[in-house]
Motif scaffolding. Structure first.
Motif, PDB file in Angstrom:
ATOM      1  N   UNK A   1       0.514  -1.406   0.009  1.00 53.05           N
ATOM      2  CA  UNK A   1       0.124  -0.017  -0.059  1.00 53.05           C
ATOM      3  C   UNK A   1       0.954   1.286  -0.018  1.00 53.05           C
ATOM      4  N   UNK A   2       1.827   1.294   0.867  1.00 52.99           N
ATOM      5  CA  UNK A   2       2.871   2.413   0.863  1.00 52.99           C
ATOM      6  C   UNK A   2       3.444   2.556  -0.429  1.00 52.99           C
ATOM      7  N   UNK A   3       3.861   1.395  -1.303  1.00 59.41           N
ATOM      8  CA  UNK A   3       4.362   1.645  -2.642  1.00 59.41           C
ATOM      9  C   UNK A   3       3.557   2.435  -3.470  1.00 59.41           C
ATOM     10  N   UNK A   4       2.123   2.093  -3.568  1.00 60.67           N
ATOM     11  CA  UNK A   4       1.231   2.228  -4.536  1.00 60.67           C
ATOM     12  C   UNK A   4       1.156   3.807  -4.100  1.00 60.67           C
ATOM     13  N   UNK A   5       0.951   4.191  -2.725  1.00 67.07           N
ATOM     14  CA  UNK A   5       0.798   5.602  -2.426  1.00 67.07           C
ATOM     15  C   UNK A   5       1.876   6.438  -3.030  1.00 67.07           C
ATOM     16  N   UNK A   6       3.186   6.033  -2.985  1.00 66.24           N
ATOM     17  CA  UNK A   6       4.375   6.737  -3.323  1.00 66.24           C
ATOM     18  C   UNK A   6       4.310   6.991  -4.952  1.00 66.24           C
ATOM     19  N   UNK A   7       3.892   5.697  -5.465  1.00 68.47           N
ATOM     20  CA  UNK A   7       3.782   5.898  -6.902  1.00 68.47           C
ATOM     21  C   UNK A   7       2.514   6.701  -7.496  1.00 68.47           C
ATOM     22  N   UNK A   8       1.240   6.746  -6.726  1.00 74.98           N
ATOM     23  CA  UNK A   8       0.438   7.563  -7.118  1.00 74.98           C
ATOM     24  C   UNK A   8       0.662   9.068  -6.957  1.00 74.98           C
ATOM     25  N   UNK A   9       1.445   9.497  -5.827  1.00 72.94           N
ATOM     26  CA  UNK A   9       1.614  10.916  -5.797  1.00 72.94           C
ATOM     27  C   UNK A   9       2.578  11.308  -6.830  1.00 72.94           C
ATOM     28  N   UNK A  10       3.568  10.569  -7.069  1.00 70.11           N
ATOM     29  CA  UNK A  10       4.648  10.898  -8.056  1.00 70.11           C
ATOM     30  C   UNK A  10       3.956  10.915  -9.568  1.00 70.11           C
ATOM     31  N   UNK A  11       3.084  10.037  -9.841  1.00 72.36           N
ATOM     32  CA  UNK A  11       2.712   9.828 -11.169  1.00 72.36           C
ATOM     33  C   UNK A  11       1.453  10.737 -11.186  1.00 72.36           C
ATOM     34  N   UNK A  12       0.721  10.954 -10.156  1.00 76.49           N
ATOM     35  CA  UNK A  12      -0.691  11.439 -10.253  1.00 76.49           C
ATOM     36  C   UNK A  12      -1.573  10.743 -11.327  1.00 76.49           C
ATOM     37  N   UNK A  13      -1.401   9.443 -11.241  1.00 83.32           N
ATOM     38  CA  UNK A  13      -2.151   8.616 -12.072  1.00 83.32           C
ATOM     39  C   UNK A  13      -3.513   8.083 -11.138  1.00 83.32           C
ATOM     40  N   UNK A  14      -4.730   8.355 -12.026  1.00 84.92           N
ATOM     41  CA  UNK A  14      -5.970   8.173 -11.361  1.00 84.92           C
ATOM     42  C   UNK A  14      -6.052   6.887 -10.843  1.00 84.92           C
ATOM     43  N   UNK A  15      -5.694   5.853 -11.723  1.00 86.95           N
ATOM     44  CA  UNK A  15      -5.727   4.431 -11.527  1.00 86.95           C
ATOM     45  C   UNK A  15      -4.962   4.046 -10.295  1.00 86.95           C
TER      46      UNK A  15
END
Length: 343
Positions: free
Chosen positions: A36-50
């Motif tokens: 979950x932490x990795x997904x959060x980091x990836x979502x913040x950096x990429x701003x990907x809605x998915x």
């Protein structure tokens, strides 16, 4: 006036007034949290809605698993049924009454286990007692059964029942504990082939107890007595009854009852496991079972433990002897006077 605590017995349940809730994160839970932490980091950096959608799902799973599902356990009540004696090598069954007091929410994947089990020297007498329930509806009751096969004899003190659940995702395991002290005894193993006449069984013959007419054979006529309600009709002396005008019963000579006293010479040496003492205890237990099976009256003496049982016949007497042998604590050193008496 006696309080509720005063009325509790050793085997009666005593539920803790405020059960404590506890959370345990297993390896799979830590992996899910790390993911979950990795997904959060990836979502913040990429701003990907998915990725934000996936992050929301992971956080919701953790929240639901921890808070919502954990609250369900606070509506669960557990009561242990009275525990009986166990036997080495035989299955031992302990039952629990589980109640879901919630009005609308069911409970799933419930695991019950005994924690805080105390034995002399903390020696493991049996595998961990576990029971499970896959589903318990709101307002429903169910009986969960735990089975174990004891490997050693000895007294057992049960302390606390823990009920836990990892439902629905297994990320967090929630548990609630109920303090319900109880005592049980694991009876010793019965040494096969131990006969009352074997010297190793340490038997002291005390003769045979006969009816007053020792010259008559068992089952022969001894005399007449007044009829007592419950006497078998075949024992009523009909001719004598007609002659005397009141019912009388024939009294027969009772068969001889042999009496033996088993003497346990083992001495506690302050250790939890003493192979020599355990072998002698098993031998005496086997001799007691053999004598009871032959219809003998059996007693027990254990000078080193300052205990004993008067001779008596029947399965209840055998249970009393085995419970006494099973409850012996070898970790307690006797006084010098008791040791000299046993020697």
């Amino acid at each position: 006036m006696a309080t509720r605590r005063d009325r509790q017995t050793n085997n009666s349940p005593m539920r803790s007034p405020a059960p404590s809730r506890r959370y345990v994160i297993r390896t799979s839970g830590w992996l899910f949290i790390a993911l979950t932490a990795l997904v959060g980091v990836g979502a913040i950096h990429s701003q990907n809605n998915l990725l934000f959608l996936l992050l929301g799902f992971c956080l919701s799973a953790i929240l639901f698993s921890g808070v919502v599902s954990g609250a369900i356990l606070m509506n669960i009540e557990v009561t242990r049924h009275p525990v009986g004696s166990a036997q080495v090598g035989e299955p031992w069954t302990v039952r629990y009454d589980v109640h879901n007091s919630a009005r609308w929410v069911p409970a799933f994947a419930l695991l019950l286990r005994e924690v805080g089990v105390r034995t002399p020297g903390d020696v493991e007498l049996f595998p961990e007692l576990r029971a499970s329930l896959s589903h318990l509806g709101p307002g429903r009751r169910a009986v969960a059964t735990a089975r174990a096969r004891p490997v050693r004899r000895g007294p057992v003190r049960l302390s606390t029942i823990e009920i836990s659940s990892g439902f629905p995702f297994g990320i967090l395991r929630k548990s609630v504990e109920f303090a319900q002290p109880a005592q049980a005894v694991v009876r010793p193993e019965l040494t096969p082939g131990a006969a009352p006449s074997e010297p190793d069984a340490k038997l002291a013959r005390e003769g045979a107890v006969l009816s007053p007419d020792r010259r008559a054979a068992a089952g022969e006529f001894f005399g007449l007595r007044e009829y007592v309600p419950g006497d078998a009709p075949r024992l009523v002396a009909w001719k004598a009854t007609a002659r005397l005008g009141e019912p009388v019963t024939r009294q027969l000579v009772e068969p001889p009852t042999h009496r033996v006293v088993l003497e346990l010479r083992a001495v506690p040496r302050g250790v939890a496991v003493d192979p020599g003492a355990e072998a002698e205890i098993a031998c005496v237990a086997g001799a007691a079972a053999g004598a009871i099976d032959h219809g003998w009256a059996v007693g027990l003496r254990a000078p080193a433990f300052n205990i004993g049982v008067e001779p008596a016949a029947g399965r209840a007497q055998l249970a009393a002897v085995l419970d006494l042998l099973g409850g012996l604590d070898l970790t307690t050193r006797p006084s010098a006077k008791v040791t000299e008496a046993a020697a």
